[in-house]
Write a protein that holds these residues in place. Structure first.
Motif: not given
Length: 169
Positions: A131-142
């Protein structure tokens, strides 16, 4: 006719559980490591098989993901048939990955969901459905290491039925 909504189980991310889909990128005592730079640095060595595919070259990017709200409905999956794709979190926050075997078009019963900690990256092997990126909780950089080169390297499919990732306990 309405499709039945399947609830997906969330598993902790471990090297053994994720091995069919690629590599876990994590600095810990289970991987080869050694001291360098006059004793000032510990090198955790060769953590992922970066595969840029034929005629491709590895590139480094940063993806900034908006947080997803759980429960979350999975309706599509994607894969990169020509190369691997590594995701290394930079924000120190947990995130989710949803994967399926690359050998066939994914079905709901094939999906696996992993809860990744903020110090664990993943490298999807060539062709692995995810699945495309599944950040949790807050905007997150990868930090992303993937392929640039000729040809189309992203297939997207709609799932035959939706499934849901439940809220974390």
């Amino acid at each position: 006719m309405t499709a039945t909504l399947t609830t997906l189980a969330i598993e902790p991310l471990t090297r053994d559980a994720f091995a069919p889909f690629g590599d876990v990128i994590q600095a810990d005592d289970t991987v080869r490591h050694f001291t360098i730079n006059d004793g000032n640095t510990e090198r955790y060595h060769d953590l992922a098989h970066i595969d840029p595919g034929q005629d491709g070259h590895a590139i480094v990017s940063i993806f900034r993901g908006l947080p997803r709200t759980l429960p979350f409905t999975v309706t599509l999956m994607e894969r990169h048939p020509q190369a691997s794709q590594a995701f290394i979190p930079l924000s120190g926050r947990p995130y989710l990955v949803v994967v399926a075997d690359p050998t066939s078009t994914p079905k709901v019963a094939d999906l696996r969901v992993f809860l990744c900690q903020g110090d664990q990256g993943v490298n999807y092997a060539r062709g692995v459905w995810h699945h495309p990126l599944l950040a949790l909780d807050a905007v997150s950089d990868f930090l992303i290491i993937d392929r640039a080169g000729p040809g189309d390297n992203c297939d997207v499919v709609q799932m035959e039925a939706p499934s849901v990732i439940p809220a974390l306990d």
